[in-house]
Write an enzyme that holds these catalytic residues in place. Structure first.
Site: not given
Ligand code: GLU
Length: 304
Positions: A63, A66, A188, A240, A258
């Protein structure tokens, strides 16, 4: 500031936590990573680089990618981005479907899975070769030409990505995706599978730490105000459902993944990347958070 000494002292102090937590195993290809790896690197805006342990070993940034996606979308679309994705912490898991349904397909922020998919949909409709241009941007940002996708990881994620597929379908149902669901998922999983080392990540995030300078890499151009605002979103949404705790313990904007990586910045001073695959129950690296907490405590440098 003697960052090298500080990093070495931090490493000794976090060793007692070396076996706490467990690596992400919901992505089969990630479960195969040696959980005992650790790396940490600081890059200062005056050109210093300080690294310990396995800072040259590449890992799945997941992530953290992102952040790069948001930078590209803001460069292409400016404030338009915020019509299709919010910028509030979600207070739920990064892959929660419930909130997305209640809020009619408008993701809370660009760093949860749903938000990142909407951002990638914007890139897909604006770029000729999205995967290539994405990689090119990351390579320029980190000054490393060999950074790449790991297609074994991306395939492994697609094969088991039932929840992410549900999220993409929910977005499509609510007309917040222009492209086909499968195309968005493919992109993605590709960006999540990018592999970088702590040294490369710290170099890439230096541009965000250096927010007073104009940001221009591989045609991705952001004003200092846009970078400042991206840092604000990292601060509030980068960890998160633990962004508040991270702010409390560490006090730096950043983003975790992660794969066990965390990249963070101290504006106008330094960027830092840390990697240790064992995660806590919220999905953040146990040793990574401990190391960063010690960094801001020992240096007495945080944004607060
Ligand atoms: N590819 C991962 C997923 O969608 C990213 C998770 C993460 O690093 O937050 O589940």
């Amino acid at each position: 500031m003697d960052y090298q000494n500080i990093l070495e002292s931090i490493y000794k102090q976090i060793l007692p936590f070396a076996k706490e937590g467990k690596p992400a195993d919901y992505i089969p290809a990630l479960a195969a990573v040696n959980p005992d790896r650790f790396g940490m690197c600081i890059n200062t805006i005056d050109g210093g680089e300080f690294a310990i342990e396995q800072s040259d070993v590449r890992f799945s940034i997941q992530s953290i990618s992102k952040v790069f996606a948001l930078a590209m979308a803001l460069s292409l679309k400016g404030e338009e981005v915020w019509k299709r994705v919010g910028r509030e912490p979600s207070g739920t898991a990064f892959n929660s479907l419930v909130q997305l349904e209640i809020e009619h397909g408008l993701p809370r922020n660009p760093f949860i899975n749903a938000g990142a998919m909407v951002i990638l949909d914007m890139l897909l409709t604006s770029l000729d070769n999205p995967e290539e241009e994405f990689l090119n941007f990351v390579r320029k940002l980190s000054a490393s030409d060999t950074i790449s996708y790991n297609t074994v990881v991306s395939r492994s994620e697609r094969e088991t990505g039932y929840l992410n597929a549900a999220i993409a379908n929910m977005l499509k149902y609510h007309k917040n995706l222009d492209c086909e669901v499968e195309r968005v998922l493919q992109f993605y999983f590709m960006i999540c599978s990018i592999e970088m080392s702590c040294k490369e990540l710290a170099r890439a995030f230096l541009a965000f730490a250096n927010h007073k300078n104009h940001f221009e890499y591989a045609g991705v151009s952001l004003t200092s105000s846009q970078v400042k605002r991206m840092n604000a979103v990292m601060q509030t949404c980068g960890f998160y459902d633990e962004a508040g705790e991270f702010s409390y313990l560490v006090g730096l904007p950043g983003k975790s993944g992660v794969g066990g990586g965390i990249a963070a910045i101290y504006p106008s001073r330094y960027s830092v990347a840390v990697w240790s695959p064992r995660l806590n129950s919220k999905g953040n690296s146990v040793m990574g958070i401990k190391a960063l907490e010690l960094l801001t405590t020992e240096t007495e440098e945080s944004i607060f």
